[in-house]
Design a protein around this motif. Structure first.
Motif, PDB file in Angstrom:
ATOM      1  N   ASP A  66      10.583   8.435   4.411  1.00 53.13           N
ATOM      2  CA  ASP A  66      10.425   9.687   3.672  1.00 53.13           C
ATOM      3  C   ASP A  66      10.927   9.579   2.236  1.00 53.13           C
ATOM      4  OD1 ASP A  66      13.163   9.618   4.020  1.00 53.13           O
ATOM      5  OD2 ASP A  66      13.252  11.376   5.321  1.00 53.13           O
ATOM      6  N   GLY A  67      11.443   8.412   1.846  1.00 52.58           N
ATOM      7  CA  GLY A  67      11.905   8.199   0.489  1.00 52.58           C
ATOM      8  C   GLY A  67      13.218   8.855   0.142  1.00 52.58           C
ATOM      9  N   VAL A  94      -0.584  -1.221  -4.714  1.00 48.65           N
ATOM     10  CA  VAL A  94       0.296  -1.434  -5.859  1.00 48.65           C
ATOM     11  C   VAL A  94       0.669  -2.915  -5.937  1.00 48.65           C
ATOM     12  CG1 VAL A  94       2.492  -0.850  -6.950  1.00 48.65           C
ATOM     13  CG2 VAL A  94       1.215   0.893  -5.709  1.00 48.65           C
ATOM     14  N   ILE A  95       0.529  -3.481  -7.112  1.00 50.38           N
ATOM     15  CA  ILE A  95       0.825  -4.893  -7.348  1.00 50.38           C
ATOM     16  C   ILE A  95       1.834  -4.977  -8.479  1.00 50.38           C
ATOM     17  CG2 ILE A  95      -0.138  -7.124  -8.028  1.00 50.38           C
ATOM     18  CD1 ILE A  95      -2.870  -5.946  -6.983  1.00 50.38           C
ATOM     19  N   LEU A 102       9.332  -0.257  -3.441  1.00 53.79           N
ATOM     20  CA  LEU A 102       8.796   1.012  -3.911  1.00 53.79           C
ATOM     21  C   LEU A 102       8.902   2.050  -2.800  1.00 53.79           C
ATOM     22  CD1 LEU A 102       5.461  -0.072  -5.652  1.00 53.79           C
ATOM     23  CD2 LEU A 102       7.587   0.583  -6.783  1.00 53.79           C
ATOM     24  N   SER A 103       9.050   3.302  -3.175  1.00 58.65           N
ATOM     25  CA  SER A 103       8.988   4.373  -2.177  1.00 58.65           C
ATOM     26  C   SER A 103       7.546   4.512  -1.701  1.00 58.65           C
ATOM     27  CB  SER A 103       9.489   5.690  -2.782  1.00 58.65           C
ATOM     28  OG  SER A 103       8.715   6.055  -3.911  1.00 58.65           O
ATOM     29  N   SER A 104       7.358   5.141  -0.543  1.00 60.33           N
ATOM     30  CA  SER A 104       6.029   5.193   0.064  1.00 60.33           C
ATOM     31  C   SER A 104       5.015   5.975  -0.765  1.00 60.33           C
ATOM     32  CB  SER A 104       6.113   5.805   1.468  1.00 60.33           C
ATOM     33  OG  SER A 104       6.637   7.128   1.405  1.00 60.33           O
ATOM     34  N   PHE A 140       0.845  -1.183   0.000  1.00 61.59           N
ATOM     35  CA  PHE A 140       0.000   0.000   0.000  1.00 61.59           C
ATOM     36  C   PHE A 140       0.885   1.240   0.000  1.00 61.59           C
ATOM     37  CE2 PHE A 140      -3.327  -2.806   1.755  1.00 61.59           C
ATOM     38  CZ  PHE A 140      -4.434  -2.359   1.033  1.00 61.59           C
ATOM     39  N   LEU A 141       0.479   2.246  -0.769  1.00 64.85           N
ATOM     40  CA  LEU A 141       1.154   3.528  -0.718  1.00 64.85           C
ATOM     41  C   LEU A 141       0.559   4.363   0.407  1.00 64.85           C
ATOM     42  CD1 LEU A 141       1.397   4.398  -4.521  1.00 64.85           C
ATOM     43  CD2 LEU A 141       2.994   3.104  -3.099  1.00 64.85           C
ATOM     44  N   GLU A 142       1.130   5.537   0.648  1.00 59.27           N
ATOM     45  CA  GLU A 142       0.700   6.359   1.778  1.00 59.27           C
ATOM     46  C   GLU A 142      -0.736   6.864   1.628  1.00 59.27           C
ATOM     47  OE1 GLU A 142       3.129  10.192  -0.101  1.00 59.27           O
ATOM     48  OE2 GLU A 142       3.823   9.229   1.739  1.00 59.27           O
TER      49      GLU A 142
END
Length: 219
Positions: free
Chosen positions: A179-180, A75-76, A122-124, A68-70
């Protein structure tokens, strides 16, 4: 006490790739029919507030990564490096209305050799992806003849930089800071061949990079 639940599908299955949303409202998981797992998997989401479980889609290729993103976007990533986005408004669809996830907006991650999506991240915010490119991968020894780490700009669908080091042999796990701004990964840099089928790592490293420096080519 754990909150335990099982999949609501009526067939022989196994559950994999379980993730929870940042706000704690959703749990997503993939369920494979053991007779069909090599072909596709069903993606389910449980709303922890309503206790309802919904099938949000069916993946037509094996899954490698999910998060899950923020903003609660799910996302798959398939084993072929295709990224699918399930927006938050699609997480509570009716159970009799599942759709094929390939209908969702997609991004294709590619490398020059064998893409390793099982060790990607992945980044958040979903803007960046980091994954390994493996040249001449030996599946028995779990090592590459040559490995490089690719940093992807998802929005512009292009590689920002390739971290290429001749000592990279056995790619490890990768992660972004919350925070990426930083990227960390582990990698084996010294491998001893025991025989034609076995090897062992003699030295591993953890490397940490500032993403902003990588984006400007300062590595």
């Amino acid at each position: 006490t754990a909150d335990v639940f099982t999949s609501n599908i009526n067939r022989i299955h196994i559950m994999r790739h379980t993730v929870i949303s940042p706000d704690g409202q959703y749990v997503a998981y993939q369920s494979y029919d053991v007779r069909e797992w090599a072909n596709y998997g069903h993606v389910f989401v449980k709303n922890l507030e309503t206790e309802q479980i919904y099938e949000v889609g069916k993946l037509v290729t094996p899954m490698a990564y999910m998060r899950f993103l923020e903003d609660n976007t799910l996302v798959i990533v398939s084993s072929r490096g295709v990224i699918y986005h399930v927006p938050p408004e699609k997480l509570d669809v009716e159970e009799d209305e599942p759709y094929t996830i390939t209908q969702i907006e997609e991004v294709q991650l590619t490398t020059d050799h064998q893409i390793n999506t099982s060790n990607m991240t992945l980044s958040s915010d979903g803007g960046l992806a980091a994954l390994w490119d493996c040249e001449n991968y030996n599946v028995l020894q779990l090592q590459c003849e040559k490995a490089s780490l690719h940093l992807w700009d998802i929005t512009n669908q292009q590689v920002i930089i390739e971290l290429d080091d001749p000592t990279f042999a056995q790619p490890g796990y990768i992660d972004f800071s919350a925070d990426g701004q930083q990227l960390a990964f582990s990698v084996c840099v010294d491998v001893e061949q025991i025989n034609d089928y076995q090897s062992r790592c003699l030295k591993s490293e953890v490397r940490i990079y500032h993403v902003a420096q990588l984006q400007t080519g300062e590595n």
